[in-house]
Design an enzyme around this catalytic site. Sequence first.
Site, PDB file in Angstrom:
ATOM      1  N   CYS A  12       0.863  -1.173   0.000  1.00  0.00           N
ATOM      2  CA  CYS A  12       0.000   0.000   0.000  1.00  0.00           C
ATOM      3  C   CYS A  12       0.904   1.230   0.000  1.00  0.00           C
ATOM      4  CB  CYS A  12      -1.003  -0.003   1.158  1.00  0.00           C
ATOM      5  SG  CYS A  12      -0.314   0.142   2.808  1.00  0.00           S
ATOM      6  N   CYS A  86      -2.086   1.337  -4.276  1.00  0.00           N
ATOM      7  CA  CYS A  86      -0.815   1.969  -4.655  1.00  0.00           C
ATOM      8  C   CYS A  86      -0.777   2.296  -6.144  1.00  0.00           C
ATOM      9  CB  CYS A  86       0.382   1.126  -4.247  1.00  0.00           C
ATOM     10  SG  CYS A  86       0.649  -0.391  -5.170  1.00  0.00           S
ATOM     11  N   CYS A  90       3.447   0.240  -8.288  1.00  0.00           N
ATOM     12  CA  CYS A  90       3.939  -1.116  -8.062  1.00  0.00           C
ATOM     13  C   CYS A  90       4.513  -1.666  -9.364  1.00  0.00           C
ATOM     14  CB  CYS A  90       2.808  -2.013  -7.574  1.00  0.00           C
ATOM     15  SG  CYS A  90       3.369  -3.658  -7.110  1.00  0.00           S
TER      16      CYS A  90
END
Length: 140
Positions: A12, A86, A90
Amino acid sequence: MTADKPSVLFVCVHNAGRSQMAAGYLAQLSAGAVEVRSAGSEPADRINPVAVQAMAEEGIDITDQHPKILTTDAVQASDVVITMGCGDTCPFYPGKRYEEWELDDPAGQDLDHVRPIRDDIKGRVQHLLRELGLPVAIDG
């Protein structure tokens, strides 16, 4: 990472609430059968104290954890990457299993608002363990 021990990375933004609670549940509920990682794209200075309190109600102590920066090595070393808001931060690697868990952010929330987030995470972690073909150590 071994063939008989899958690795899961929870990601996150701040690595202070959702991903830490998920990692705490997975470590507890898998009874060590899963290598558990968590990280954040912009890690906070410390874990959300309300998340710590909510997990303590479940008998899971995450006080020894700290927010960590997301690295490509952590993603590459994981079989399953679960993101929690996120977005595009990522890194993506072919062959990895990715899931996006839509969860409210516990940052700035009181305990009454964090408990349902925690309980949602617990159910998702239990489901993930079953999908991985692993027993759930504590099925409450």
